[in-house]
Design an enzyme around this catalytic site. Sequence first.
Site, mmCIF file in Angstrom:
data_model
loop_
_atom_site.group_PDB
_atom_site.id
_atom_site.type_symbol
_atom_site.label_atom_id
_atom_site.label_comp_id
_atom_site.label_asym_id
_atom_site.label_seq_id
_atom_site.Cartn_x
_atom_site.Cartn_y
_atom_site.Cartn_z
ATOM 1 N N PHE A 1 -71.959 50.594 5.536
ATOM 2 C CA PHE A 1 -71.226 51.518 4.671
ATOM 3 C C PHE A 1 -72.220 52.422 3.930
ATOM 4 C CE2 PHE A 1 -69.047 47.496 5.139
ATOM 5 C CZ PHE A 1 -67.779 47.881 5.557
ATOM 6 N N SER B 1 -63.764 46.414 9.941
ATOM 7 C CA SER B 1 -64.391 46.068 8.664
ATOM 8 C C SER B 1 -64.049 47.116 7.615
ATOM 9 C CB SER B 1 -65.910 45.985 8.819
ATOM 10 O OG SER B 1 -66.270 44.934 9.676
ATOM 11 N N CYS C 1 -67.654 43.324 2.349
ATOM 12 C CA CYS C 1 -67.150 43.740 3.658
ATOM 13 C C CYS C 1 -66.184 42.674 4.145
ATOM 14 C CB CYS C 1 -68.321 43.906 4.626
ATOM 15 S SG CYS C 1 -67.831 44.169 6.334
ATOM 16 N N THR D 1 -62.822 41.595 6.905
ATOM 17 C CA THR D 1 -62.284 41.860 8.232
ATOM 18 C C THR D 1 -60.765 41.926 8.197
ATOM 19 O OG1 THR D 1 -64.143 40.722 9.279
ATOM 20 C CG2 THR D 1 -62.157 41.003 10.608
ATOM 21 N N ALA E 1 -63.580 34.206 2.829
ATOM 22 C CA ALA E 1 -64.105 32.868 3.074
ATOM 23 C C ALA E 1 -64.855 32.331 1.847
ATOM 24 C CB ALA E 1 -65.019 32.889 4.291
ATOM 25 N N HIS F 1 -72.550 43.116 1.818
ATOM 26 C CA HIS F 1 -72.898 41.715 1.542
ATOM 27 C C HIS F 1 -73.289 41.612 0.069
ATOM 28 C CE1 HIS F 1 -74.093 41.483 6.058
ATOM 29 N NE2 HIS F 1 -72.790 41.512 5.878
ATOM 30 N N THR G 1 -77.097 55.451 -8.788
ATOM 31 C CA THR G 1 -78.533 55.526 -9.038
ATOM 32 C C THR G 1 -78.858 54.841 -10.354
ATOM 33 O OG1 THR G 1 -78.722 57.612 -7.841
ATOM 34 C CG2 THR G 1 -80.498 57.067 -9.359
#
Length: 215
Positions: A2, A41, A48, A50, A68, A106, A161
Amino acid sequence: MFTGIVTDVGEVVAAEDFQGTLRRLRIHSAYDPAGIALGASIACGGPCLTVVAVGPREGGSWFEVDCAAETLARTTVPRWHVGTRVNLERALKIGDELGGHIVTGHVDGVGEIIGWDGITETGGADDPWGPSARVTVRAPRGLAPFIAEKGSVTLDGTSLTVNGVADDTFSVLLIPHTIAVTTWRDRKVGDALNIEVDLMARYAARLAEARAAGY
């Protein structure tokens, strides 16, 4: 993969535990359901996730994702409930403009907003909603070394930033456009945020660690 450029704000309309260790969310979005494939995704508020089900609705689509144990342990997802708004971004396609920075979806950990200062055009204190705002975040101690001034960080799925760093805290500046098109309008001091540190910082730190260990 992404970019941290949010393309829609979705809303959680259902959340339930599933198969013991999973949590299934249904999210409403403005995305065209014809463009969302099963297994696709989508970054939802940072992580991220699914797509396991999708369908049309008036004004866009609904889709479902399963979260999960790792996601539930490292992110704010367990705090989401019906009505929670989340930043959404579809996965990057080859040829798309890389407008933010490289984001994996992640999440590394959860931070906390500890300061919010509205900034006027002359630099004084003002209402948090405009024209811009400076937000101060406390990062988990283990993530603080990966956050550098003028570097990139992803907060709740938005590429930002870093303006300043002090110990385990850092600040970012939100421009009016970011506030208008993301969930930042909903945020306040004390709120938790999903943090993903810059990918290059992560690998640089790992390389330095390996060299120090003699590898």
